[in-house]
Design a protein around this motif. Structure first.
Motif, PDB file in Angstrom:
ATOM      1  N   SER A 195       0.809  -1.223   0.000  1.00  0.00           N
ATOM      2  CA  SER A 195       0.000   0.000   0.000  1.00  0.00           C
ATOM      3  C   SER A 195       0.836   1.264   0.000  1.00  0.00           C
ATOM      4  O   SER A 195       0.367   2.309  -0.449  1.00  0.00           O
ATOM      5  N   LYS A 196       2.056   1.205   0.497  1.00  0.00           N
ATOM      6  CA  LYS A 196       2.871   2.410   0.646  1.00  0.00           C
ATOM      7  C   LYS A 196       4.018   2.508  -0.347  1.00  0.00           C
ATOM      8  O   LYS A 196       4.391   3.612  -0.741  1.00  0.00           O
ATOM      9  N   ASN A 197       4.603   1.382  -0.739  1.00  0.00           N
ATOM     10  CA  ASN A 197       5.847   1.449  -1.505  1.00  0.00           C
ATOM     11  C   ASN A 197       5.753   0.705  -2.830  1.00  0.00           C
ATOM     12  O   ASN A 197       6.753   0.181  -3.319  1.00  0.00           O
ATOM     13  N   MET A 198       4.562   0.668  -3.420  1.00  0.00           N
ATOM     14  CA  MET A 198       4.404   0.090  -4.748  1.00  0.00           C
ATOM     15  C   MET A 198       3.663   1.082  -5.630  1.00  0.00           C
ATOM     16  O   MET A 198       2.591   1.557  -5.269  1.00  0.00           O
ATOM     17  N   PRO A 199       4.232   1.471  -6.792  1.00  0.00           N
ATOM     18  CA  PRO A 199       3.521   2.391  -7.690  1.00  0.00           C
ATOM     19  C   PRO A 199       2.272   1.749  -8.252  1.00  0.00           C
ATOM     20  O   PRO A 199       2.111   0.523  -8.233  1.00  0.00           O
ATOM     21  N   ALA A 200       1.387   2.590  -8.784  1.00  0.00           N
ATOM     22  CA  ALA A 200       0.098   2.093  -9.270  1.00  0.00           C
ATOM     23  C   ALA A 200       0.264   1.100 -10.409  1.00  0.00           C
ATOM     24  O   ALA A 200      -0.471   0.112 -10.492  1.00  0.00           O
ATOM     25  N   ASP A 201       1.260   1.316 -11.307  1.00  0.00           N
ATOM     26  CA  ASP A 201       1.412   0.408 -12.436  1.00  0.00           C
ATOM     27  C   ASP A 201       2.041  -0.919 -12.039  1.00  0.00           C
ATOM     28  O   ASP A 201       2.103  -1.841 -12.850  1.00  0.00           O
ATOM     29  N   ALA A 202       2.536  -1.020 -10.779  1.00  0.00           N
ATOM     30  CA  ALA A 202       3.112  -2.281 -10.309  1.00  0.00           C
ATOM     31  C   ALA A 202       2.083  -3.139  -9.576  1.00  0.00           C
ATOM     32  O   ALA A 202       2.417  -4.233  -9.123  1.00  0.00           O
ATOM     33  N   TYR A 250      10.707   2.262   8.492  1.00  0.00           N
ATOM     34  CA  TYR A 250      11.792   3.253   8.457  1.00  0.00           C
ATOM     35  C   TYR A 250      12.339   3.405   7.041  1.00  0.00           C
ATOM     36  O   TYR A 250      12.553   4.530   6.561  1.00  0.00           O
ATOM     37  N   VAL A 251      12.576   2.273   6.346  1.00  0.00           N
ATOM     38  CA  VAL A 251      13.133   2.332   4.992  1.00  0.00           C
ATOM     39  C   VAL A 251      12.149   2.982   4.026  1.00  0.00           C
ATOM     40  O   VAL A 251      12.531   3.843   3.223  1.00  0.00           O
ATOM     41  N   ILE A 252      10.890   2.602   4.091  1.00  0.00           N
ATOM     42  CA  ILE A 252       9.888   3.171   3.187  1.00  0.00           C
ATOM     43  C   ILE A 252       9.702   4.659   3.446  1.00  0.00           C
ATOM     44  O   ILE A 252       9.542   5.455   2.517  1.00  0.00           O
ATOM     45  N   THR A 260       5.391   6.281  -5.749  1.00  0.00           N
ATOM     46  CA  THR A 260       4.573   5.566  -4.771  1.00  0.00           C
ATOM     47  C   THR A 260       3.936   6.558  -3.795  1.00  0.00           C
ATOM     48  O   THR A 260       4.393   7.704  -3.682  1.00  0.00           O
ATOM     49  N   PRO A 261       2.893   6.158  -3.068  1.00  0.00           N
ATOM     50  CA  PRO A 261       2.318   7.044  -2.055  1.00  0.00           C
ATOM     51  C   PRO A 261       3.345   7.469  -1.006  1.00  0.00           C
ATOM     52  O   PRO A 261       3.308   8.604  -0.519  1.00  0.00           O
ATOM     53  N   ALA A 262       4.257   6.573  -0.635  1.00  0.00           N
ATOM     54  CA  ALA A 262       5.280   6.943   0.342  1.00  0.00           C
ATOM     55  C   ALA A 262       6.210   8.020  -0.211  1.00  0.00           C
ATOM     56  O   ALA A 262       6.676   8.894   0.530  1.00  0.00           O
ATOM     57  N   GLU A 268       5.951  15.841   0.537  1.00  0.00           N
ATOM     58  CA  GLU A 268       5.166  16.785   1.326  1.00  0.00           C
ATOM     59  C   GLU A 268       5.884  17.121   2.628  1.00  0.00           C
ATOM     60  O   GLU A 268       5.891  18.286   3.061  1.00  0.00           O
ATOM     61  N   ARG A 269       6.481  16.119   3.273  1.00  0.00           N
ATOM     62  CA  ARG A 269       7.222  16.395   4.512  1.00  0.00           C
ATOM     63  C   ARG A 269       8.427  17.285   4.240  1.00  0.00           C
ATOM     64  O   ARG A 269       8.726  18.199   5.017  1.00  0.00           O
TER      65      ARG A 269
END
Length: 340
Positions: A195-202, A250-252, A260-262, A268-269
């Motif tokens: 959910s956090k570290n995979m792009p939409a096309d993956a 931590y890595v993500i 990816t969303p992450a 943003e941060r």
């Protein structure tokens, strides 16, 4: 053939008994020196947690390789889909082209399973050590006295070697809670990655199917097999899952895969902290292109210079070929003298 496989497995287990029991006894000695009762269930439980942390720290390089392999596999998904469209009718050629693509990208689709595969022998070795202690057998560096101490140690009202199959209701409740925790941490760790570290096309294609398979199959496998694990083994696996979840978070969070969303959350941060400069007309985001030459503007002229025209700015070559105005009368005078 089957007997040969069993003998080989037993040989590997015999070798692993010593490092597993040695690390656990080292932590047990440390906690005993800190004032804990050597025969206490908390001392043995903390020793198992210490063993887990030690093993996971040793596996950090493999975990980093796993994260890199997973990221590369995500970024390669568009190219893999192109290969599927091109060579979908020829599986052998498709497999060859995929392996070539993996070599060029310096990645391995099976690298994401390395930490899990390497932990499994340790997992079973710990199972045999604890189960052997419950049956009065000392494995590895455990002495018969230490094996007896472990088998009788009580943690959360149950013995370290207790299993869900024990008839006591309290034992069943504690083991069921640990099995649920082990299953939930396994599911959440895999879910966090998807959910956090995979792009939409993956999220489509064979790699996504593999990840979804791990997402639902692994927790189910652990939930079914967990009823046969001793409390100490359940404690080991739950702690290992919690470590994996925190390490992966931590890595993500700090080094997410692009797209990816992450990755967007990190941008943003960084914006809020002032680490990321937003592109502006004066400072474009891409500065690696050479700047276009500036057009030189003509110098401003005064009104008197504009009236005089180009002569005020210097004479042209055509003007140099014409006689000076001051010399014209002299030439005419000379011509007149010649006529006279």
């Amino acid at each position: 053939m089957f007997d040969a496989i069993v003998d080989f497995f037993d040989t590997i287990m015999q070798v692993l008994y010593y490092p597993v029991s040695g690390i656990m006894l080292a932590w047990h000695w440390l906690f005993s020196q800190l004032g804990l009762d050597p025969d206490s269930g908390w001392t043995w439980a903390l020793s198992i947690i210490g063993l887990t942390i030690t093993i996971r720290m040793l596996l950090i390089p493999l975990f980093v390789k796993q994260i890199k392999a997973s990221r590369n596999m995500q970024l390669l998904q568009p190219k893999i889909r192109e290969l599927q469209k091109k060579y979908g009718h020829d599986r052998e050629r498709m497999a060859q082209e995929q392996m070539k693509l993996f070599r060029e990208a310096n990645t391995n689709p099976f690298a994401s399973c390395l930490p899990l595969l390497l932990q499994m022998p340790i997992f079973f070795a710990l199972f045999r050590v604890i189960n052997g202690a419950a049956n009065g057998t000392a494995h590895g560096f455990l002495s018969p006295e230490q094996a007896e101490s472990m088998s009788q140690a009580t943690f959360l009202g149950v013995q370290i070697a207790s299993q869900f199959t024990d008839p006591t209701v309290h034992v069943k409740i504690v083991c069921a809670v640990l099995v649920v925790l082990m299953t939930a941490t396994t599911f959440l760790t895999q879910r966090q990655l998807m959910s956090k570290n995979m792009p939409a096309d993956a999220l489509t294609g064979p790699y996504a199917q593999q990840q979804k398979l791990l997402l639902y199959v692994l927790p189910f496998v652990f939930a079914i097999s967990g009823i046969a694990f001793p409390v100490g083994v359940l404690l080991y696996w739950t702690t290992s899952n919690a470590w994996t979840m925190g390490q992966q978070f931590y890595v993500i969070r700090n080094n997410p895969a692009p797209g990816t969303p992450a990755f967007e959350a990190k941008r943003e941060r960084d914006k809020r902290r002032g680490k990321l400069q937003e592109p502006t007309p004066e400072a474009p985001a891409i500065e690696d292109k050479p700047a276009a030459p500036r057009r030189q503007q003509p110098k401003k002229q005064s009104r008197e210079q504009r009236k005089k025209g180009p002569a005020s700015q210097g004479q042209s070559p055509a003007a140099d070929s014409q006689p000076d105005s001051d010399d014209a009368p002299d030439d005419e005078a000379g011509q007149g003298g010649a006529k006279s």
